[in-house]
Each structure stands twice: as structure tokens, then as C-alpha cells.
Design a protein around this motif. Structure first.
Motif, PDB file in Angstrom:
ATOM      1  N   GLU A 118      -6.684  12.275  10.404  1.00 54.36           N
ATOM      2  CA  GLU A 118      -6.403  12.309   9.098  1.00 54.36           C
ATOM      3  C   GLU A 118      -7.237  11.523   7.925  1.00 54.36           C
ATOM      4  OE1 GLU A 118      -1.618  12.668   8.626  1.00 54.36           O
ATOM      5  OE2 GLU A 118      -2.187  10.770   9.721  1.00 54.36           O
ATOM      6  N   CYS A 119      -7.144  11.737   6.739  1.00 55.06           N
ATOM      7  CA  CYS A 119      -7.760  10.808   5.798  1.00 55.06           C
ATOM      8  C   CYS A 119      -6.690  10.110   5.119  1.00 55.06           C
ATOM      9  CB  CYS A 119      -8.750  11.420   5.012  1.00 55.06           C
ATOM     10  SG  CYS A 119      -8.032  12.868   3.887  1.00 55.06           S
ATOM     11  N   GLY A 120      -7.016   9.055   4.355  1.00 54.04           N
ATOM     12  CA  GLY A 120      -6.075   8.627   3.299  1.00 54.04           C
ATOM     13  C   GLY A 120      -5.128   9.532   2.588  1.00 54.04           C
ATOM     14  N   GLN A 121      -5.782  10.701   1.814  1.00 57.72           N
ATOM     15  CA  GLN A 121      -5.005  11.534   1.087  1.00 57.72           C
ATOM     16  C   GLN A 121      -4.053  12.212   1.990  1.00 57.72           C
ATOM     17  OE1 GLN A 121      -5.339  11.688  -2.230  1.00 57.72           O
ATOM     18  NE2 GLN A 121      -3.392  13.077  -1.945  1.00 57.72           N
ATOM     19  N   ASP A 122      -4.227  12.480   3.356  1.00 59.10           N
ATOM     20  CA  ASP A 122      -3.313  13.234   4.156  1.00 59.10           C
ATOM     21  C   ASP A 122      -2.066  12.431   4.398  1.00 59.10           C
ATOM     22  OD1 ASP A 122      -5.098  15.243   4.630  1.00 59.10           O
ATOM     23  OD2 ASP A 122      -5.913  14.469   6.196  1.00 59.10           O
ATOM     24  N   VAL A 123      -2.331  11.134   4.549  1.00 54.73           N
ATOM     25  CA  VAL A 123      -1.120  10.254   4.801  1.00 54.73           C
ATOM     26  C   VAL A 123      -0.491   9.869   3.547  1.00 54.73           C
ATOM     27  CG1 VAL A 123      -0.557   7.785   5.491  1.00 54.73           C
ATOM     28  CG2 VAL A 123      -2.369   8.884   6.571  1.00 54.73           C
ATOM     29  N   TRP A 124      -1.270   9.990   2.262  1.00 60.77           N
ATOM     30  CA  TRP A 124      -0.367   9.876   0.904  1.00 60.77           C
ATOM     31  C   TRP A 124       0.669  11.059   0.820  1.00 60.77           C
ATOM     32  CZ3 TRP A 124       2.214   7.166  -2.068  1.00 60.77           C
ATOM     33  CH2 TRP A 124       2.591   7.710  -3.370  1.00 60.77           C
ATOM     34  N   ASN A 125      -0.171  12.337   1.173  1.00 62.83           N
ATOM     35  CA  ASN A 125       0.682  13.521   0.860  1.00 62.83           C
ATOM     36  C   ASN A 125       2.002  13.585   1.616  1.00 62.83           C
ATOM     37  OD1 ASN A 125      -1.484  14.466  -0.648  1.00 62.83           O
ATOM     38  ND2 ASN A 125      -2.224  15.607   0.881  1.00 62.83           N
ATOM     39  N   ARG A 126       1.933  13.225   2.904  1.00 64.10           N
ATOM     40  CA  ARG A 126       3.317  12.935   3.625  1.00 64.10           C
ATOM     41  C   ARG A 126       4.046  11.754   3.169  1.00 64.10           C
ATOM     42  NH1 ARG A 126       2.111   9.418   7.960  1.00 64.10           N
ATOM     43  NH2 ARG A 126      -0.062   9.557   8.990  1.00 64.10           N
ATOM     44  N   CYS A 127       3.804  10.776   2.859  1.00 62.44           N
ATOM     45  CA  CYS A 127       4.340   9.331   2.560  1.00 62.44           C
ATOM     46  C   CYS A 127       5.190   9.772   1.125  1.00 62.44           C
ATOM     47  CB  CYS A 127       3.502   8.391   2.286  1.00 62.44           C
ATOM     48  SG  CYS A 127       3.285   7.318   4.044  1.00 62.44           S
ATOM     49  N   SER A 128       4.262  10.359   0.232  1.00 62.08           N
ATOM     50  CA  SER A 128       4.945  10.637  -1.381  1.00 62.08           C
ATOM     51  C   SER A 128       6.172  11.532  -1.174  1.00 62.08           C
ATOM     52  CB  SER A 128       3.650  11.058  -2.177  1.00 62.08           C
ATOM     53  OG  SER A 128       3.294  12.451  -1.641  1.00 62.08           O
ATOM     54  N   VAL A 129       6.109  12.592  -0.571  1.00 66.63           N
ATOM     55  CA  VAL A 129       7.231  13.473  -0.258  1.00 66.63           C
ATOM     56  C   VAL A 129       8.697  12.730   0.210  1.00 66.63           C
ATOM     57  CG1 VAL A 129       8.433  15.438   1.078  1.00 66.63           C
ATOM     58  CG2 VAL A 129       6.110  15.503   0.256  1.00 66.63           C
ATOM     59  N   SER A 130       8.441  11.690   1.161  1.00 66.43           N
ATOM     60  CA  SER A 130       9.565  10.855   1.538  1.00 66.43           C
ATOM     61  C   SER A 130       9.929   9.851   0.550  1.00 66.43           C
ATOM     62  CB  SER A 130       9.336  10.183   2.978  1.00 66.43           C
ATOM     63  OG  SER A 130       8.942  11.129   3.994  1.00 66.43           O
ATOM     64  N   LEU A 131       8.833   9.276  -0.166  1.00 70.50           N
ATOM     65  CA  LEU A 131       9.177   8.366  -1.234  1.00 70.50           C
ATOM     66  C   LEU A 131       9.868   8.953  -2.276  1.00 70.50           C
ATOM     67  CD1 LEU A 131       5.760   6.625  -1.560  1.00 70.50           C
ATOM     68  CD2 LEU A 131       7.947   5.391  -0.467  1.00 70.50           C
ATOM     69  N   ASN A 132       9.830  10.244  -2.561  1.00 70.30           N
ATOM     70  CA  ASN A 132      10.410  11.033  -3.549  1.00 70.30           C
ATOM     71  C   ASN A 132      12.031  11.206  -3.190  1.00 70.30           C
ATOM     72  OD1 ASN A 132       8.471  11.181  -5.509  1.00 70.30           O
ATOM     73  ND2 ASN A 132       7.505  12.999  -4.798  1.00 70.30           N
ATOM     74  N   ASP A 133      12.244  11.378  -1.818  1.00 66.94           N
ATOM     75  CA  ASP A 133      13.348  11.621  -1.375  1.00 66.94           C
ATOM     76  C   ASP A 133      14.179  10.277  -1.611  1.00 66.94           C
ATOM     77  OD1 ASP A 133      12.967  14.156  -0.604  1.00 66.94           O
ATOM     78  OD2 ASP A 133      12.604  13.834   1.639  1.00 66.94           O
ATOM     79  N   ILE A 134      13.493   9.118  -1.094  1.00 63.05           N
ATOM     80  CA  ILE A 134      14.082   7.757  -1.141  1.00 63.05           C
ATOM     81  C   ILE A 134      14.688   7.616  -2.642  1.00 63.05           C
ATOM     82  CG2 ILE A 134      13.630   5.408  -0.935  1.00 63.05           C
ATOM     83  CD1 ILE A 134      12.132   5.937   1.274  1.00 63.05           C
ATOM     84  N   ILE A 135      13.628   7.976  -3.563  1.00 60.60           N
ATOM     85  CA  ILE A 135      13.929   7.675  -4.959  1.00 60.60           C
ATOM     86  C   ILE A 135      15.395   8.712  -5.298  1.00 60.60           C
ATOM     87  CG2 ILE A 135      13.305   8.349  -7.488  1.00 60.60           C
ATOM     88  CD1 ILE A 135      10.517   8.049  -6.512  1.00 60.60           C
ATOM     89  N   ARG A 136      15.671   9.735  -4.994  1.00 57.38           N
ATOM     90  CA  ARG A 136      16.626  10.542  -5.271  1.00 57.38           C
ATOM     91  C   ARG A 136      17.893   9.799  -4.491  1.00 57.38           C
ATOM     92  NH1 ARG A 136      12.700  14.941  -5.121  1.00 57.38           N
ATOM     93  NH2 ARG A 136      12.810  15.070  -2.925  1.00 57.38           N
ATOM     94  N   SER A 137      17.609   9.037  -3.511  1.00 52.97           N
ATOM     95  CA  SER A 137      18.965   8.633  -2.859  1.00 52.97           C
ATOM     96  C   SER A 137      19.834   7.721  -3.904  1.00 52.97           C
ATOM     97  CB  SER A 137      18.633   7.775  -1.616  1.00 52.97           C
ATOM     98  OG  SER A 137      18.020   6.586  -1.991  1.00 52.97           O
ATOM     99  N   ASN A 138      19.244   7.098  -4.986  1.00 51.64           N
ATOM    100  CA  ASN A 138      19.746   6.344  -5.950  1.00 51.64           C
ATOM    101  C   ASN A 138      20.275   4.842  -5.498  1.00 51.64           C
ATOM    102  OD1 ASN A 138      19.833   8.214  -8.286  1.00 51.64           O
ATOM    103  ND2 ASN A 138      21.361   9.227  -7.396  1.00 51.64           N
ATOM    104  N   ALA A 139      19.522   4.560  -4.524  1.00 48.85           N
ATOM    105  CA  ALA A 139      19.778   3.118  -3.776  1.00 48.85           C
ATOM    106  C   ALA A 139      18.994   2.068  -4.835  1.00 48.85           C
ATOM    107  CB  ALA A 139      19.347   3.119  -2.561  1.00 48.85           C
ATOM    108  N   SER A 140      19.332   0.900  -4.883  1.00 47.61           N
ATOM    109  CA  SER A 140      18.651   0.196  -5.691  1.00 47.61           C
ATOM    110  C   SER A 140      17.553  -0.823  -4.949  1.00 47.61           C
ATOM    111  CB  SER A 140      19.730  -1.227  -6.077  1.00 47.61           C
ATOM    112  OG  SER A 140      20.846  -0.503  -7.001  1.00 47.61           O
TER     113      SER A 140
END
Length: 202
Positions: A118-140
Motif C-alpha cells: 500500500e501507499c499512505g493514501q490507500d491506508v487513509w482511504n480505509r481508515c477514513s471510512v471507519s472514522l466516519n462510522d465512529i463519528i456516527r456512533s455519537n460517542a463523546s
């Protein structure tokens, strides 16, 4: 929302003193010192309001997450999106097999994809999806137990800076260090609040 990006405790891969090829590849476990580091960090995180722990599926991250959860008691969610960057054939052999690539790579001018990896952008592409899921969890406040390279990729991603810049960030990150990113619902973006803080272990 605060997301604590935590590098796993010392493993047989991250410790030259404890280097052991049989334990290092392909998925090393924590050293005894790594477990002590993690216990120390876990004790410091008690009462900090962590509502969930997410972690890479690699053993060193899972073990770190489980130790922290034994104190926080908030549950662990394993997500392979937070794996370390896949170095492909470099990981399977060595830099000696790719001398020309290594000469260009070590300049860190571009976000180069590792041969077969992978390159860094590949890793960011996969991490950003999960970070968005975490945001939607509404945890503090949540913790993400991951890897040094992945944390650096995430920091570059949220700041919108070139991924090749990650090699200038914490070389390497400290084991059990904490980097805090904060998501603003109002501005719909992340801010970096702290980086590579290992003061808890000093």
C-alpha cells in the motif's frame, strides 16, 4: 468527539532488544515490557470517559486493546481498517531486494506504494471510512488502538497534507503514546489536539 489514537505497546517487532524473528513475523505479540506499558497506560485512562475501544486486528493491537478494556470496561471492536500499512514484498523479504526503489523511497518526496503493498493514501482511504462510522456512533470519547504508521497517515489525512509528509512525524511514534484528534460537528472536520504524547509512561 475526541478520538484517542494509541499506538500499541512494545512488541517483538518494535523492540530491537527483544527482536525474535519467530515472534516478529508476520504478526508479533507484545513483549513483557509492552504489557507493562499498556497496564500503566490503562490505569491512567481510568475515569477519562472512554466509551468504546476500536483496534486493528493485528495481535499487538488486540492485546493492547484488551488490556486497556480490562480497566475501562467499555468493549472492544476489532476493525482491520486500522491495520498497519501493508509493506507488501518489503515485509516478506527486505529492502536489499529493492535497491533502486529504496533510493527513491528514502527521499520521501512522494507517497510511494510499497511493491505489492500500500501507499499512505490507500491506508487513509480505509481508515477514513471507519472514522466516519465512529463519528456516527455519537460517542463523546473513544480510543483507537493502532500502529505508528497508521496514526501518521491519519494525522496527514485529517490535516489535508501530503501523505509523504508523514515520515516527518514522530520517527517512530512511541509505543503506548496517545495522539488526540477532535471532531467538530459544527465545522464537520477534525482538529489535531496532541501528538505522540508518552508522558503517561515517563
Amino acid at each position: 468527539m475526541d478520538i484517542l489514537l494509541i499506538r500499541h505497546g512494545e512488541s517483538y517487532h518494535s523492540s530491537l532488544e527483544n527482536y525474535n524473528p519467530e515472534k516478529c513475523c508476520p504478526d508479533p505479540i507484545l513483549t513483557d515490557n509492552g504489557r507493562r506499558q499498556t497496564e500503566q497506560l490503562a490505569n491512567k485512562l481510568v475515569g477519562k470517559g472512554i466509551e468504546a475501544i476500536y483496534c486493528s486486528d493485528l495481535l499487538r493491537a488486540v492485546e493492547t486493546a484488551n488490556i486497556i478494556d480490562s480497566y475501562a470496561k467499555c468493549g472492544v471492536f476489532i476493525d482491520n481498517a486500522f491495520r498497519e500499512i501493508n509493506m507488501g514484498e518489503i515485509h516478506l523479504s527486505s529492502w536489499d531486494s529493492f535497491p533502486d526503489y529504496f533510493v527513491e523511497w528514502k527521499l520521501h518526496k512522494d507517497d510511494m506504494k510499497y511493491p505489492g503493498g500500500e501507499c499512505g493514501q490507500d491506508v487513509w482511504n480505509r481508515c477514513s471510512v471507519s472514522l466516519n462510522d465512529i463519528i456516527r456512533s455519537n460517542a463523546s470519547r473513544v480510543a483507537v488502538i493502532t500502529h505508528g504508521g497508521t496514526i501518521r497517515v491519519i494525522i496527514c489525512g485529517i490535516l489535508g497534507i501530503p501523505q509523504a509528509t508523514r515520515f516527518n512525524l514522530g520517527a517512530p511514534l512511541e509505543c503506548c503514546s496517545v495522539s488526540v484528534i477532535r471532531y467538530s460537528e459544527l465545522e464537520k472536520k477534525f482538529f489535531l489536539h496532541s501528538f505522540n504524547d508518552n508522558s503517561i509512561l515517563i
